[in-house]
Scaffold this active site. Structure first.
Site, PDB file in Angstrom:
ATOM      1  N   SER A 118       0.810  -1.086  -0.093  1.00  0.00           N
ATOM      2  CA  SER A 118       0.019   0.144   0.052  1.00  0.00           C
ATOM      3  C   SER A 118       0.877   1.281   0.031  1.00  0.00           C
ATOM      4  O   SER A 118       1.948   1.400   0.719  1.00  0.00           O
ATOM      5  CB  SER A 118      -0.820   0.004   1.123  1.00  0.00           C
ATOM      6  OG  SER A 118      -1.773   1.140   1.192  1.00  0.00           O
ATOM      7  N   HIS A 122       2.125  12.164  -0.638  1.00  0.00           N
ATOM      8  CA  HIS A 122       1.723  13.664  -0.762  1.00  0.00           C
ATOM      9  C   HIS A 122       3.018  14.386  -0.808  1.00  0.00           C
ATOM     10  O   HIS A 122       3.983  14.185  -0.188  1.00  0.00           O
ATOM     11  CB  HIS A 122       1.192  13.886   0.737  1.00  0.00           C
ATOM     12  CG  HIS A 122      -0.152  13.017   1.130  1.00  0.00           C
ATOM     13  ND1 HIS A 122      -1.283  13.280   0.409  1.00  0.00           N
ATOM     14  CD2 HIS A 122      -0.408  12.113   1.817  1.00  0.00           C
ATOM     15  CE1 HIS A 122      -2.273  12.687   0.797  1.00  0.00           C
ATOM     16  NE2 HIS A 122      -1.773  11.720   1.577  1.00  0.00           N
ATOM     17  N   HIS A 132      -1.822   7.408  -4.965  1.00  0.00           N
ATOM     18  CA  HIS A 132      -2.181   6.268  -4.434  1.00  0.00           C
ATOM     19  C   HIS A 132      -1.979   4.676  -5.122  1.00  0.00           C
ATOM     20  O   HIS A 132      -2.235   4.803  -6.170  1.00  0.00           O
ATOM     21  CB  HIS A 132      -3.727   6.267  -3.632  1.00  0.00           C
ATOM     22  CG  HIS A 132      -4.195   4.630  -3.624  1.00  0.00           C
ATOM     23  ND1 HIS A 132      -4.948   4.120  -4.422  1.00  0.00           N
ATOM     24  CD2 HIS A 132      -3.939   3.909  -2.394  1.00  0.00           C
ATOM     25  CE1 HIS A 132      -5.445   3.180  -3.991  1.00  0.00           C
ATOM     26  NE2 HIS A 132      -4.682   2.705  -2.787  1.00  0.00           N
ATOM     27  N   ASN A 134      -1.982   0.183  -4.475  1.00  0.00           N
ATOM     28  CA  ASN A 134      -2.079  -0.759  -3.561  1.00  0.00           C
ATOM     29  C   ASN A 134      -2.485  -2.030  -4.467  1.00  0.00           C
ATOM     30  O   ASN A 134      -3.227  -1.902  -5.445  1.00  0.00           O
ATOM     31  CB  ASN A 134      -2.977  -0.916  -2.400  1.00  0.00           C
ATOM     32  CG  ASN A 134      -4.337  -0.961  -2.593  1.00  0.00           C
ATOM     33  OD1 ASN A 134      -4.721  -2.088  -2.765  1.00  0.00           O
ATOM     34  ND2 ASN A 134      -5.192   0.167  -3.094  1.00  0.00           N
ATOM     35  N   THR A 135      -1.774  -3.178  -4.071  1.00  0.00           N
ATOM     36  CA  THR A 135      -2.290  -4.401  -4.710  1.00  0.00           C
ATOM     37  C   THR A 135      -2.157  -5.441  -3.525  1.00  0.00           C
ATOM     38  O   THR A 135      -1.456  -5.358  -2.583  1.00  0.00           O
ATOM     39  CB  THR A 135      -1.243  -5.102  -5.950  1.00  0.00           C
ATOM     40  OG1 THR A 135      -0.054  -5.000  -5.541  1.00  0.00           O
ATOM     41  CG2 THR A 135      -1.484  -4.028  -7.055  1.00  0.00           C
ATOM     42  N   ARG A 136      -3.056  -6.588  -3.640  1.00  0.00           N
ATOM     43  CA  ARG A 136      -3.094  -7.305  -2.451  1.00  0.00           C
ATOM     44  C   ARG A 136      -3.707  -8.805  -2.936  1.00  0.00           C
ATOM     45  O   ARG A 136      -4.275  -8.943  -4.165  1.00  0.00           O
ATOM     46  CB  ARG A 136      -4.026  -6.704  -1.564  1.00  0.00           C
ATOM     47  CG  ARG A 136      -5.299  -6.383  -1.867  1.00  0.00           C
ATOM     48  CD  ARG A 136      -6.355  -5.762  -1.046  1.00  0.00           C
ATOM     49  NE  ARG A 136      -7.640  -5.418  -1.520  1.00  0.00           N
ATOM     50  CZ  ARG A 136      -7.921  -4.485  -2.185  1.00  0.00           C
ATOM     51  NH1 ARG A 136      -6.820  -3.437  -2.438  1.00  0.00           N
ATOM     52  NH2 ARG A 136      -8.886  -4.143  -2.559  1.00  0.00           N
ATOM     53  N   HIS A 166      -2.729   7.441 -17.336  1.00  0.00           N
ATOM     54  CA  HIS A 166      -3.890   6.680 -17.902  1.00  0.00           C
ATOM     55  C   HIS A 166      -3.289   5.557 -18.929  1.00  0.00           C
ATOM     56  O   HIS A 166      -3.456   4.429 -19.052  1.00  0.00           O
ATOM     57  CB  HIS A 166      -5.079   7.269 -18.322  1.00  0.00           C
ATOM     58  CG  HIS A 166      -6.100   7.627 -17.066  1.00  0.00           C
ATOM     59  ND1 HIS A 166      -6.972   6.591 -16.666  1.00  0.00           N
ATOM     60  CD2 HIS A 166      -6.200   8.731 -16.608  1.00  0.00           C
ATOM     61  CE1 HIS A 166      -7.506   7.148 -15.670  1.00  0.00           C
ATOM     62  NE2 HIS A 166      -7.216   8.456 -15.475  1.00  0.00           N
ATOM     63  N   HIS A 196     -20.703  12.402  -0.593  1.00  0.00           N
ATOM     64  CA  HIS A 196     -21.067  13.576   0.173  1.00  0.00           C
ATOM     65  C   HIS A 196     -20.536  14.912  -0.345  1.00  0.00           C
ATOM     66  O   HIS A 196     -20.973  15.912  -0.222  1.00  0.00           O
ATOM     67  CB  HIS A 196     -20.942  13.448   1.565  1.00  0.00           C
ATOM     68  CG  HIS A 196     -19.282  13.149   1.871  1.00  0.00           C
ATOM     69  ND1 HIS A 196     -18.710  12.149   2.099  1.00  0.00           N
ATOM     70  CD2 HIS A 196     -18.415  14.654   2.284  1.00  0.00           C
ATOM     71  CE1 HIS A 196     -17.386  12.601   2.329  1.00  0.00           C
ATOM     72  NE2 HIS A 196     -17.118  13.862   2.504  1.00  0.00           N
ATOM     73  N   GLY A 279      -7.413  -5.544  13.683  1.00  0.00           N
ATOM     74  CA  GLY A 279      -6.385  -5.342  14.393  1.00  0.00           C
ATOM     75  C   GLY A 279      -4.850  -4.967  13.855  1.00  0.00           C
ATOM     76  O   GLY A 279      -3.844  -5.154  14.712  1.00  0.00           O
TER      77      GLY A 279
END
Length: 296
Positions: A118, A122, A132, A134-136, A166, A196, A279
């Site tokens: 991850s 900034h 940003h 991430n891969t998982r 892109h 929002h 956790g």
């Protein structure tokens, strides 16, 4: 689920660590090579590296990872590149959430294993876009899948930068199917949307989750190419924009945009919710938050 997933888990975890090492080296190289323009007189930044751990209810080993964070560099104001490998038993809330998503066998067997990388950056210069990636890989006794992607978050957009980012994603995904980039781009546009605020948090990228075509090798290869796309997509933009002078108004625009980023990660991001619910080290989970932000 056959025993060969022991090997597959090890291969996936090793790949995420390899990618982390490449990115950390590239980012420290950007710090060293920045010798003109804003912040060039500062000391080049270096990553502080620390081990993280996941808490388990019974005190048994539940895995952990490596947190690498650079603060106050020439190019990066704050950047984190984390890798983790965690396992154990999901708590009741997380187990129910997985079962609701249709994970086979989750209602009866809450064991899991997950590993990933991850990254959130900034930048010092408001003309350099935040980013940003991430891969998982996630495994349970009844299922496995891959997820992740990357997206660009400029506070001051340059269309040519967006196009380059892109184009690199598209090129790296091309070997995996003609329509795959378009589908993962649409998924990113949907996922990285802030309801929002009625807007996207950036200019998009690619995103996937629950990737299981039944061919582990093919899905792992795709996940690797998503990771390989990151540096050629992002580094040229940083090299181009880090030398530009900026004003206090530009910095204010950046800080307000960071507030938008923080809202998304705290309210909607699935990885943040999962990490805190299971956790994992809270500092590692919340590494994505900017060092400074502003709300009007």
């Amino acid at each position: 689920m056959s025993d060969d997933f022991t090997d597959k888990k090890a291969r996936a975890s090793a790949w995420f660590r390899h990618l982390r090492d490449e990115i950390v080296a590239a980012f420290e190289g950007l710090e060293d090579s920045h010798d003109t323009g804003p912040f060039a007189e500062a000391e080049p930044g270096r990553f502080d590296v620390s081990e993280t751990s996941r808490a388990s209810d019974d005190g048994s080993d539940a895995g952990g990872g490596l947190m690498s964070v650079m603060r106050g560099g020439r190019v990066f104001e704050k950047v984190g590149v984390n890798v983790s490998e965690v396992y154990g038993t999901l708590g009741e809330a997380a187990q129910k959430a997985m079962a609701a998503r249709g994970v086979p066998g989750m209602e009866d067997d809450p064991r899991f294993w997950a590993s990933g990388i991850s990254l959130v950056a900034h930048m010092q210069n408001p003309y350099c876009p935040a980013v940003h990636m991430n891969t998982r890989m996630f495994w349970t006794p009844g299922a496995w899948w891959f997820g992740g992607g990357s997206d660009l978050n400029p506070c001051i957009e340059y269309p040519e930068d967006t196009a380059h980012f892109h184009d690199q994603q598209k090129a790296h995904l091309a070997p995996h199917g003609e329509d795959l980039y378009a589908r993962l781009k649409d998924w990113a546009d949907e996922y990285f949307y802030i309801p929002h605020r009625h807007r996207a948090r950036g200019v998009g990228g690619i995103f996937m989750d629950d990737r299981n075509t039944g061919d582990w090798e093919a899905d792992f290869a795709l996940t690797q190419d998503i990771g390989r796309a990151f540096l050629p997509a992002f580094v040229p933009l940083t090299e181009r924009r880090r030398v530009q002078p900026f004003t206090e108004a530009d910095k204010d625009t950046q800080l307000v945009h960071r507030g938008l980023y923080a809202e998304y990660n705290l309210v909607y991001d699935r990885g943040t919710k999962f990490g805190l619910a299971t956790g994992h080290d809270a500092n590692a989970v919340l590494m994505s938050l900017p060092p400074l932000a502003k709300w009007h």
